[in-house]
Design an enzyme around this catalytic site. Structure first.
Site, PDB file in Angstrom:
ATOM      1  N   TRP A  99      10.337  -6.554  -1.158  1.00 40.86           N
ATOM      2  CA  TRP A  99       9.410  -6.029  -0.143  1.00 40.86           C
ATOM      3  C   TRP A  99       8.809  -4.715  -0.610  1.00 40.86           C
ATOM      4  O   TRP A  99       7.617  -4.463  -0.451  1.00 40.86           O
ATOM      5  CB  TRP A  99      10.106  -5.870   1.209  1.00 40.86           C
ATOM      6  CG  TRP A  99      10.567  -7.168   1.779  1.00 40.86           C
ATOM      7  CD1 TRP A  99      11.856  -7.537   2.035  1.00 40.86           C
ATOM      8  CD2 TRP A  99       9.749  -8.295   2.148  1.00 40.86           C
ATOM      9  NE1 TRP A  99      11.894  -8.820   2.533  1.00 40.86           N
ATOM     10  CE2 TRP A  99      10.624  -9.307   2.617  1.00 40.86           C
ATOM     11  CE3 TRP A  99       8.382  -8.547   2.128  1.00 40.86           C
ATOM     12  CZ2 TRP A  99      10.166 -10.545   3.069  1.00 40.86           C
ATOM     13  CZ3 TRP A  99       7.917  -9.785   2.572  1.00 40.86           C
ATOM     14  CH2 TRP A  99       8.808 -10.766   3.036  1.00 40.86           C
ATOM     15  N   ASP A 166       9.337   1.583   5.507  1.00 38.20           N
ATOM     16  CA  ASP A 166       9.450   0.230   6.038  1.00 38.20           C
ATOM     17  C   ASP A 166      10.886   0.096   6.548  1.00 38.20           C
ATOM     18  O   ASP A 166      11.828   0.088   5.765  1.00 38.20           O
ATOM     19  CB  ASP A 166       9.157  -0.777   4.919  1.00 38.20           C
ATOM     20  CG  ASP A 166       9.388  -2.231   5.331  1.00 38.20           C
ATOM     21  OD1 ASP A 166       9.853  -2.470   6.471  1.00 38.20           O
ATOM     22  OD2 ASP A 166       9.120  -3.131   4.510  1.00 38.20           O
ATOM     23  N   LYS A 190      13.504  -8.851  12.920  1.00 31.53           N
ATOM     24  CA  LYS A 190      14.834  -8.708  12.336  1.00 31.53           C
ATOM     25  C   LYS A 190      15.808  -8.109  13.350  1.00 31.53           C
ATOM     26  O   LYS A 190      16.890  -8.608  13.549  1.00 31.53           O
ATOM     27  CB  LYS A 190      14.789  -7.828  11.084  1.00 31.53           C
ATOM     28  CG  LYS A 190      13.726  -8.217  10.060  1.00 31.53           C
ATOM     29  CD  LYS A 190      14.116  -9.385   9.196  1.00 31.53           C
ATOM     30  CE  LYS A 190      12.995  -9.979   8.358  1.00 31.53           C
ATOM     31  NZ  LYS A 190      12.215  -9.066   7.548  1.00 31.53           N
TER      32      LYS A 190
HETATM   33  C1  LIG Z   1      11.047  -9.279   6.525  1.00 26.69           C
HETATM   34  C2  LIG Z   1      10.607  -8.037   5.865  1.00 26.69           C
HETATM   35  C3  LIG Z   1       9.246  -7.779   5.608  1.00 26.69           C
HETATM   36  C4  LIG Z   1       8.153  -8.776   5.913  1.00 26.69           C
HETATM   37  O1  LIG Z   1       7.886  -8.800   7.248  1.00 26.69           O
HETATM   38  P1  LIG Z   1       6.715  -9.695   7.858  1.00 26.69           P
HETATM   39  O2  LIG Z   1       6.697  -9.234   9.272  1.00 26.69           O
HETATM   40  O3  LIG Z   1       7.102 -11.125   7.691  1.00 26.69           O
HETATM   41  O4  LIG Z   1       5.446  -9.386   7.125  1.00 26.69           O
HETATM   42  C5  LIG Z   1       8.914  -6.563   5.051  1.00 26.69           C
HETATM   43  N1  LIG Z   1       9.852  -5.651   4.742  1.00 26.69           N
HETATM   44  C6  LIG Z   1      11.163  -5.875   4.953  1.00 26.69           C
HETATM   45  C7  LIG Z   1      12.159  -4.817   4.598  1.00 26.69           C
HETATM   46  C8  LIG Z   1      11.576  -7.075   5.523  1.00 26.69           C
HETATM   47  O5  LIG Z   1      12.886  -7.305   5.749  1.00 26.69           O
END
Ligand SMILES: *Cc1c(COP(=O)(O)O)cnc(C)c1O
Length: 355
Positions: A99, A166, A190
């Protein structure tokens, strides 16, 4: 048989959050209408957004001067919105996984990108420690929890330049010092809500500093000004987020979530370290409390499918590791009970006794 949901995302939510959202989908606010068929501008929906924003700020102790936004597009859209809004000349990225790499790749289209450190040399099994943050960069981007590799930055690092994180997979798992960040974002699926929602916490006075034209929808100022109502926001996911925010508040807030996360992780990592069959994949000082990754030791590698089948037969769901790591991953988000982790540990012990 009771199922324990260890999915990495979309993932486990408290049962009552699901039930309350389901009930509102049938009849929202005693209106006789479904949450799915009302206007996002309806008089009784605005309070949902307002309360969700207020609880977000309360639970994370967000200081004055920050906005909380509810958007679409996922964390993946933020990978490009961040440089669009903040990168004038140069940005710094810490590369701790897939990511983080994707976020970094998007920024390269907007200016110079410095990768200050990377753990790619060891398949992202650790969080790099020795790095220098260039003081002439516009911001530093980090990924606090690496969902795929089971590593996590569990403290709020000091950055001399604006820090952007993030936090898709560890938001609300510990108290954070929001004042250390210029922006925090993530996909809600998540640890916060059902899929379809992106959350953004942004420092208002950090916006509007780049010289490029930003398309209206990609400009954070649009959404700050309109209170996430510039266009139709994800109505049902926002409602599910509100239910979970209320749930977290009623259950002791993020401090209690942190204690629970520590307890779950302690139990599961202790078993991984004790069990003769398994070994953890992340370096010990980088271990995530949210996504716990482990594999079979070399000499037991051929048992991988057997363990998955065995765990599945005992009610464990979603423990297969990501293909980049292999083995197993037990995602232990806020709604995972200690009992769930104990059930997985029992599984591992029974499987060990069979071999
Ligand atoms: C799941 C995840 C993403 C992607 O998220 P989306 O909402 O599907 O674009 C980005 N960063 C991390 C750390 C993730 O766990």
């Amino acid at each position: 048989m009771k199922k324990y949901n260890f999915n990495a995302g979309p993932s486990i939510l408290p049962r009552e959050v699901i039930e309350q959202t389901a009930a509102a989908c049938l009849d929202f606010d005693n209106s006789g209408l479904s949450l799915m068929e009302i206007s996002h501008r309806a008089k009784n929906f605005q309070p949902v957004v307002d309360e969700a924003v207020a609880l977000f700020k309360e639970l994370l102790n967000i200081p004055e001067g920050y906005s909380v936004l509810f958007l679409g597009g996922g964390a993946s859209l933020e990978f490009c919105m961040v440089p669009f809004n903040f990168l004038e000349k140069k940005a710094a990225y810490l590369n701790t996984g897939v990511w983080a790499t994707k976020a970094e790749k998007e920024a390269k289209a907007f200016g110079e990108v410095v990768e200050i450190a990377s753990s790619a040399d060891k398949n992202f099994t650790y969080i790099p420690k020795n790095f220098t943050i260039p003081t002439d960069a516009d911001y530093l981007h980090i990924t606090t929890n690496n969902t795929i590799y089971g590593t996590e930055i569990r403290e709020d690092i000091d950055s001399p330049i604006p820090l952007i994180a993030d936090m898709s997979s560890d938001i609300f798992s510990r108290p954070i010092d929001v004042s250390k960040y210029t922006m925090i974002y993530g996909g809600a699926q998540k640890n916060l809500a059902m899929a379809g929602l992106t959350f953004v916490i942004v420092k208002d006075d950090a916006l509007g500093k780049v010289s490029r034209h930003i398309p209206t929808m990609l400009d954070y100022r649009t959404h700050v000004k309109k209170g996430s109502m510039f266009n139709t926001p994800p109505v049902v996911p926002i409602y599910s987020a509100l239910m979970n925010l209320r749930y977290m508040k009623a259950h002791g807030g993020v401090k209690a979530m942190q204690e629970l996360a520590e307890k779950r992780a302690e139990i599961l990592y202790a078993e991984i370290d004790r069990n003769k069959l398994f070994v953890g994949t992340a370096e010990k000082d980088s271990r995530s409390l949210m996504n716990i990754t482990f594999v079979l030791k070399e000499e037991y590698k051929e048992l991988e499918k057997d363990f998955l089948d065995f765990a599945t037969s005992k009610g464990m769901v979603g423990v297969k590791g990501h293909r980049d790591v292999g083995g197993f991953r037990a995602s232990c988000y806020n709604a995972m009970s200690v009992e769930g982790v104990e059930a997985l540990v029992k599984c591992m012990q029974e499987f060990e006794a069979m071999h």
